[in-house]
Design a protein around this motif. Structure first.
Motif, PDB file in Angstrom:
ATOM      1  N   ARG A  84      18.357  17.908   0.623  1.00 44.47           N
ATOM      2  CA  ARG A  84      19.627  16.920   0.101  1.00 44.47           C
ATOM      3  C   ARG A  84      18.979  15.505   0.070  1.00 44.47           C
ATOM      4  NH1 ARG A  84      23.015  16.416   3.356  1.00 44.47           N
ATOM      5  NH2 ARG A  84      22.117  17.736   4.981  1.00 44.47           N
ATOM      6  N   ILE A  85      17.940  15.179   0.562  1.00 42.62           N
ATOM      7  CA  ILE A  85      17.455  13.771   0.658  1.00 42.62           C
ATOM      8  C   ILE A  85      16.531  13.455  -0.226  1.00 42.62           C
ATOM      9  CG2 ILE A  85      16.588  11.918   2.204  1.00 42.62           C
ATOM     10  CD1 ILE A  85      17.768  13.625   4.528  1.00 42.62           C
ATOM     11  N   SER A  86      16.632  12.298  -1.115  1.00 44.79           N
ATOM     12  CA  SER A  86      15.486  11.972  -1.906  1.00 44.79           C
ATOM     13  C   SER A  86      15.366  10.451  -1.840  1.00 44.79           C
ATOM     14  CB  SER A  86      15.845  12.331  -3.069  1.00 44.79           C
ATOM     15  OG  SER A  86      16.995  11.693  -3.756  1.00 44.79           O
ATOM     16  N   ALA A  87      14.158   9.912  -2.281  1.00 44.47           N
ATOM     17  CA  ALA A  87      13.894   8.542  -2.190  1.00 44.47           C
ATOM     18  C   ALA A  87      13.047   8.288  -3.532  1.00 44.47           C
ATOM     19  CB  ALA A  87      13.010   8.383  -1.138  1.00 44.47           C
ATOM     20  N   THR A  88      13.423   6.851  -4.091  1.00 50.07           N
ATOM     21  CA  THR A  88      12.691   6.451  -5.153  1.00 50.07           C
ATOM     22  C   THR A  88      11.888   5.161  -4.444  1.00 50.07           C
ATOM     23  OG1 THR A  88      14.579   5.283  -5.597  1.00 50.07           O
ATOM     24  CG2 THR A  88      14.517   7.350  -6.492  1.00 50.07           C
ATOM     25  N   LEU A  89      11.086   4.571  -5.589  1.00 49.38           N
ATOM     26  CA  LEU A  89      10.301   3.661  -5.091  1.00 49.38           C
ATOM     27  C   LEU A  89       9.962   2.790  -6.495  1.00 49.38           C
ATOM     28  CD1 LEU A  89       8.343   2.029  -3.066  1.00 49.38           C
ATOM     29  CD2 LEU A  89       6.382   3.412  -4.006  1.00 49.38           C
ATOM     30  N   ILE A 147      21.207  10.513  -0.165  1.00 51.22           N
ATOM     31  CA  ILE A 147      21.797  11.782   0.379  1.00 51.22           C
ATOM     32  C   ILE A 147      22.680  12.263  -0.312  1.00 51.22           C
ATOM     33  CG2 ILE A 147      22.507  12.932   2.670  1.00 51.22           C
ATOM     34  CD1 ILE A 147      21.210  10.580   4.212  1.00 51.22           C
ATOM     35  N   LYS A 148      22.696  13.539  -0.599  1.00 50.24           N
ATOM     36  CA  LYS A 148      23.901  14.277  -1.568  1.00 50.24           C
ATOM     37  C   LYS A 148      24.524  15.230  -0.781  1.00 50.24           C
ATOM     38  CE  LYS A 148      23.946  17.162  -5.769  1.00 50.24           C
ATOM     39  NZ  LYS A 148      23.129  17.909  -6.625  1.00 50.24           N
ATOM     40  N   GLY A 149      25.889  15.008  -0.929  1.00 51.72           N
ATOM     41  CA  GLY A 149      26.665  15.982   0.077  1.00 51.72           C
ATOM     42  C   GLY A 149      26.234  15.726   1.339  1.00 51.72           C
ATOM     43  N   SER A 150      26.672  14.775   2.086  1.00 49.08           N
ATOM     44  CA  SER A 150      26.301  14.479   3.719  1.00 49.08           C
ATOM     45  C   SER A 150      27.094  15.555   4.563  1.00 49.08           C
ATOM     46  CB  SER A 150      26.992  13.219   4.062  1.00 49.08           C
ATOM     47  OG  SER A 150      26.314  11.948   3.040  1.00 49.08           O
ATOM     48  N   MET A 194       5.393   6.756   0.319  1.00 50.98           N
ATOM     49  CA  MET A 194       5.447   6.913  -1.230  1.00 50.98           C
ATOM     50  C   MET A 194       4.390   5.766  -1.511  1.00 50.98           C
ATOM     51  SD  MET A 194       9.245   7.323  -2.581  1.00 50.98           S
ATOM     52  CE  MET A 194      10.019   6.296  -1.321  1.00 50.98           C
ATOM     53  N   THR A 195       3.644   5.946  -2.571  1.00 48.96           N
ATOM     54  CA  THR A 195       2.572   4.686  -2.836  1.00 48.96           C
ATOM     55  C   THR A 195       2.732   4.429  -4.115  1.00 48.96           C
ATOM     56  OG1 THR A 195       1.010   6.243  -3.398  1.00 48.96           O
ATOM     57  CG2 THR A 195       0.797   5.624  -1.132  1.00 48.96           C
ATOM     58  N   LEU A 196       3.141   5.114  -5.060  1.00 48.46           N
ATOM     59  CA  LEU A 196       3.067   4.903  -6.533  1.00 48.46           C
ATOM     60  C   LEU A 196       4.570   4.074  -7.046  1.00 48.46           C
ATOM     61  CD1 LEU A 196       1.137   7.890  -7.983  1.00 48.46           C
ATOM     62  CD2 LEU A 196       0.202   5.677  -7.152  1.00 48.46           C
ATOM     63  N   ASN A 197       4.498   3.306  -7.821  1.00 45.29           N
ATOM     64  CA  ASN A 197       5.481   2.634  -8.514  1.00 45.29           C
ATOM     65  C   ASN A 197       6.020   3.905  -9.287  1.00 45.29           C
ATOM     66  OD1 ASN A 197       7.361   0.544  -9.288  1.00 45.29           O
ATOM     67  ND2 ASN A 197       6.441   0.447 -11.365  1.00 45.29           N
ATOM     68  N   GLY A 198       7.457   3.961  -9.037  1.00 50.81           N
ATOM     69  CA  GLY A 198       8.126   5.056  -9.897  1.00 50.81           C
ATOM     70  C   GLY A 198       8.098   6.408  -9.303  1.00 50.81           C
ATOM     71  N   ASP A 199       7.597   6.545  -8.058  1.00 52.08           N
ATOM     72  CA  ASP A 199       7.354   7.628  -7.279  1.00 52.08           C
ATOM     73  C   ASP A 199       8.915   8.152  -6.921  1.00 52.08           C
ATOM     74  OD1 ASP A 199       5.010   8.490  -4.643  1.00 52.08           O
ATOM     75  OD2 ASP A 199       5.788   9.420  -6.408  1.00 52.08           O
ATOM     76  N   GLU A 200       8.947   9.334  -6.960  1.00 48.46           N
ATOM     77  CA  GLU A 200      10.307   9.941  -6.393  1.00 48.46           C
ATOM     78  C   GLU A 200      10.134  11.161  -5.763  1.00 48.46           C
ATOM     79  OE1 GLU A 200      13.395  10.184  -9.403  1.00 48.46           O
ATOM     80  OE2 GLU A 200      14.635  11.668  -7.886  1.00 48.46           O
ATOM     81  N   LYS A 201      10.341  11.273  -4.440  1.00 45.06           N
ATOM     82  CA  LYS A 201      10.190  12.332  -3.405  1.00 45.06           C
ATOM     83  C   LYS A 201      11.535  12.934  -3.075  1.00 45.06           C
ATOM     84  CE  LYS A 201       5.633  11.375  -2.230  1.00 45.06           C
ATOM     85  NZ  LYS A 201       4.532  11.943  -1.349  1.00 45.06           N
ATOM     86  N   LYS A 202      11.542  14.331  -2.711  1.00 48.33           N
ATOM     87  CA  LYS A 202      12.814  15.068  -2.261  1.00 48.33           C
ATOM     88  C   LYS A 202      12.537  15.894  -1.193  1.00 48.33           C
ATOM     89  CE  LYS A 202      16.493  17.423  -4.453  1.00 48.33           C
ATOM     90  NZ  LYS A 202      17.217  18.162  -5.641  1.00 48.33           N
ATOM     91  N   TYR A 217       0.910  -1.211   0.059  1.00 46.49           N
ATOM     92  CA  TYR A 217       0.033  -0.107  -0.097  1.00 46.49           C
ATOM     93  C   TYR A 217       0.888   1.185   0.040  1.00 46.49           C
ATOM     94  CZ  TYR A 217      -3.565   3.462   1.524  1.00 46.49           C
ATOM     95  OH  TYR A 217      -4.199   4.647   1.113  1.00 46.49           O
ATOM     96  N   ALA A 218       1.883   1.288   1.021  1.00 47.72           N
ATOM     97  CA  ALA A 218       2.599   2.422   1.049  1.00 47.72           C
ATOM     98  C   ALA A 218       4.112   2.118   1.397  1.00 47.72           C
ATOM     99  CB  ALA A 218       1.982   3.716   1.718  1.00 47.72           C
ATOM    100  N   LEU A 219       5.088   2.970   1.394  1.00 43.47           N
ATOM    101  CA  LEU A 219       6.469   2.788   1.843  1.00 43.47           C
ATOM    102  C   LEU A 219       6.768   3.893   2.454  1.00 43.47           C
ATOM    103  CD1 LEU A 219       9.803   2.909   1.770  1.00 43.47           C
ATOM    104  CD2 LEU A 219       8.680   0.756   2.280  1.00 43.47           C
ATOM    105  N   HIS A 220       6.988   3.854   4.091  1.00 43.05           N
ATOM    106  CA  HIS A 220       7.477   4.959   4.632  1.00 43.05           C
ATOM    107  C   HIS A 220       9.025   5.062   5.037  1.00 43.05           C
ATOM    108  CE1 HIS A 220       3.280   5.256   6.637  1.00 43.05           C
ATOM    109  NE2 HIS A 220       3.043   4.348   5.909  1.00 43.05           N
ATOM    110  N   TRP A 221       9.561   6.210   5.040  1.00 38.52           N
ATOM    111  CA  TRP A 221      10.970   6.467   5.583  1.00 38.52           C
ATOM    112  C   TRP A 221      10.986   7.445   6.646  1.00 38.52           C
ATOM    113  CZ3 TRP A 221      15.409   3.837   4.476  1.00 38.52           C
ATOM    114  CH2 TRP A 221      15.347   3.293   3.116  1.00 38.52           C
TER     115      TRP A 221
END
Lengths: 114, 110
Positions: free
Chosen positions: B61-66, B77-80, B50-58, B31-35
């Motif tokens: 500097r942090i982003s996630a894909t599904l 994580i970009k530029g830690s 995130m819920t949809l296949n191909g979803d990308e959230k930002k 149903y969904a993926l939580h970070w």
């Protein structure tokens, strides 16, 4: 702006003692949860509640009970603490609505049972 | 019970470097993926749902894909920075219950 407050940050208890862990939220959330977190494992759900005076067992309810007399307060009770209940306990709350429910957590209560 | 796996278990990254880690989950009953990010002595805080296949959230500097078809999500994580040091938790949501991974502990070296 603390939203989920857990009463004790650190507790040390003896085997056989009765332990109360209190959790209060100020966001008017319907759902409240108690988890425990142990090294190398994901959060494990102990009990949850969708409404006042209502409780449901989670994945590991043995040795625990809960109380929800008011909407904002959800208490976890260890009737007779044992050493295998030494753990970090996290309380969380969420709205009861459509869509994925995001949890708001407290800062945790680290319990040591000697 | 579904299993959610996170890798690596821990990670040391030099300040300024970029990094990523993985959350694997069963693709059935999704149903969904939580970070969430959990800093020491603080409360876990939600990063993304995130819920949809191909979803990308930002978020900064942090982003996630599904990828729901193959059952994985990446957190980047970009530029830690030192403030990124935390344990990052993911949870698979079946709309009935959340199943949590054990987390990836990220340590940023100055």
């Amino acid at each position: 702006d603390v939203k989920v407050t857990q009463s004790s940050r650190y507790l040390v208890k003896r085997t056989g003692e009765k332990v109360f862990l209190e959790c209060v939220q100020d966001m008017d959330h319907e759902n409240m949860f108690w988890y425990r977190q142990d090294p190398g494992l994901g959060l494990r759900l102990i009990y949850f509640s969708y409404d006042v005076k209502m409780k449901e067992k989670g994945d590991i309810p043995e040795g625990y009970s809960v109380s929800r007399e008011k909407k904002e307060r959800f208490s976890l009770i260890l009737e007779s603490a044992s050493t295998n209940q030494t753990s970090m306990y996290l309380c969380a709350s969420s709205f009861q609505g459509t869509g994925a429910n995001v949890l708001t957590f407290g800062a945790g209560s680290r319990l040591t049972v000697l | 019970i579904l299993n959610v796996e996170q890798s690596p278990q821990s990670l040391h990254v030099q300040e300024g470097d970029s990094t990523n880690f993985t959350c694997s989950f069963p693709s059935s009953n999704f149903y969904a993926l939580h970070w969430y990010r959990w800093e020491t002595a603080k409360s876990p805080e939600a990063l993304f749902v995130m819920t949809l296949n191909g979803d990308e959230k930002k978020k900064g500097r942090i982003s996630a894909t599904l990828n729901t078809k193959e059952g994985y999500s990446y957190l980047y994580i970009k530029g830690s920075q030192p403030e990124d040091s935390a344990t990052y938790l993911c949870a698979s949501d079946s709309n009935y219950q959340l199943i949590w991974g054990a987390g990836t502990k990220l340590i940023i070296k100055p």
